[in-house]
Enzyme design. Structure first.
Site, PDB file in Angstrom:
ATOM      1  N   ASP A  85      35.998  30.717  50.439  1.00 17.95           N
ATOM      2  CA  ASP A  85      35.924  31.805  49.566  1.00 17.95           C
ATOM      3  C   ASP A  85      35.025  31.590  48.131  1.00 17.95           C
ATOM      4  O   ASP A  85      35.458  30.463  47.593  1.00 17.95           O
ATOM      5  CB  ASP A  85      37.202  32.454  49.341  1.00 17.95           C
ATOM      6  CG  ASP A  85      37.318  33.849  49.418  1.00 17.95           C
ATOM      7  OD1 ASP A  85      36.226  34.659  49.428  1.00 17.95           O
ATOM      8  OD2 ASP A  85      38.302  34.308  49.187  1.00 17.95           O
ATOM      9  N   GLU A 184      38.627  45.462  53.227  1.00 18.54           N
ATOM     10  CA  GLU A 184      40.104  45.249  52.973  1.00 18.54           C
ATOM     11  C   GLU A 184      40.551  46.283  52.530  1.00 18.54           C
ATOM     12  O   GLU A 184      40.170  47.240  51.716  1.00 18.54           O
ATOM     13  CB  GLU A 184      40.251  44.076  51.684  1.00 18.54           C
ATOM     14  CG  GLU A 184      41.609  44.066  51.307  1.00 18.54           C
ATOM     15  CD  GLU A 184      41.920  42.590  50.329  1.00 18.54           C
ATOM     16  OE1 GLU A 184      40.904  41.836  50.464  1.00 18.54           O
ATOM     17  OE2 GLU A 184      43.136  42.433  50.001  1.00 18.54           O
TER      18      GLU A 184
HETATM   19  O1  KIV Z   1      41.422  35.310  49.467  1.00 19.86           O
HETATM   20  C1  KIV Z   1      41.822  35.460  50.657  1.00 19.86           C
HETATM   21  O2  KIV Z   1      42.664  35.190  51.209  1.00 19.86           O
HETATM   22  C2  KIV Z   1      40.789  36.773  51.056  1.00 19.86           C
HETATM   23  C3  KIV Z   1      41.305  37.398  52.341  1.00 19.86           C
HETATM   24  C4  KIV Z   1      42.609  38.147  52.163  1.00 19.86           C
HETATM   25  C5  KIV Z   1      40.479  38.184  53.247  1.00 19.86           C
HETATM   26  O3  KIV Z   1      39.927  37.064  50.695  1.00 19.86           O
END
Ligand code: KIV
Length: 266
Positions: A85, A184
């Protein structure tokens, strides 16, 4: 038999064939279990900020922290695709900044792709990453990095104009080259409509049963996130309770002088 690595192309090809299973992982050993369970994707979510680092939102987590944990996860998997991410403000400033930081996840941390939040307005950034060989997972609906603007973790797309915009966002992200999209916290019917509007997999989290795959925060599923978890979470274990009991038993044994015994000695 060695299981072959899940790639963006292979995950994309699962659309309409089988569901995509994804879980978050933030450390080496959790990644080993996620991988051994056969998950297609291990997501090093910026939820790291909350689940592991104890922040109230995902906003404070840094590039260096995300790189550190992504590298640990990458060392733990053999088959799952590792998606990192991109943290808040690591891709928003400019396309150049996004490219440089996404490149660090691939080069320094061993990620197989990155995820970034946002709809159509994020298309140029995504296109630049994909054109430079970096697989991108999109993320629409509830986007926790916008918490200061949205004011809370609320269901998105309830109004028809918002629903239409999210469907259009999904199509635009597809055109920009994402291999899949996290959707989401939207109503089930909208999760289905978005899924039907695109030819790439949708990975739902609180988006109903009709998405092409699912993702959950592993701490939520394992019962490690305390008592309040979102309604969309299904708890598969109570490891928090088990951990507390183990720690209490250990303390009792230490205080009572029954651990260590001769057996644990040399
Ligand atoms: O940061 C995270 O865990 C996420 C998921 C919930 C999709 O973005």
């Amino acid at each position: 038999m060695k299981t072959s690595k899940w790639t963006a192309e292979r995950i994309k090809a699962l659309k309409g064939t089988s569901k995509v299973a994804c879980l978050t992982a933030y450390d080496f050993n959790t990644a080993r279990y996620v991988d051994a369970a056969g998950m297609h994707m291990a997501l090093v979510g910026d939820s790291l900020a909350m689940t592991v680092l104890g922040y109230p939102t995902t906003l404070p987590v840094t590039m260096e922290q995300m790189l550190h944990h992504t590298a640990a996860v990458a060392r733990g998997v053999t088959a799952a695709m590792v998606v990192a991410d991109m943290p808040f403000m690591s891709y928003q400033v400019s396309t150049e900044q996004a490219l440089a930081n996404a490149g660090r996840f691939i080069k320094e941390a061993g990620a197989d792709g990155v995820k970034l939040e946002g709809g159509a307005f994020r298309a140029d950034t995504i296109r630049a990453l994909v054109q430079n060989g970096i697989p991108v997972l999109g993320h629409i609906g509830l986007t926790p990095q916008s918490i200061r603007q949205t004011g809370g973790y609320k269901v998105q797309g309830r109004k028809s104009e918002d629903a239409e915009r999210l469907i259009a966002d999904a199509r635009t992200l597809q055109d920009a080259g994402v291999f899949a999209i996290v959707v989401e916290c939207v109503p089930n019917a909208l999760g289905q409509a978005i899924t039907e509007a695109v030819t790439i997999p949708t990975i739902g989290i609180g988006a109903g049963p009709h998405c092409d795959g699912q993702v959950l925060v592993s701490h939520d599923l394992l019962g490690l996130s305390g008592t309040t978890v979102p309604r969309f979470v299904k708890r598969y274990a109570d490891l928090g309770d088990r951990m507390l009991k183990a720690f209490q038993d250990y303390k009792r044994d230490v205080e009572g002088g029954t651990f260590p015994s001769d057996e644990q000695g040399y």
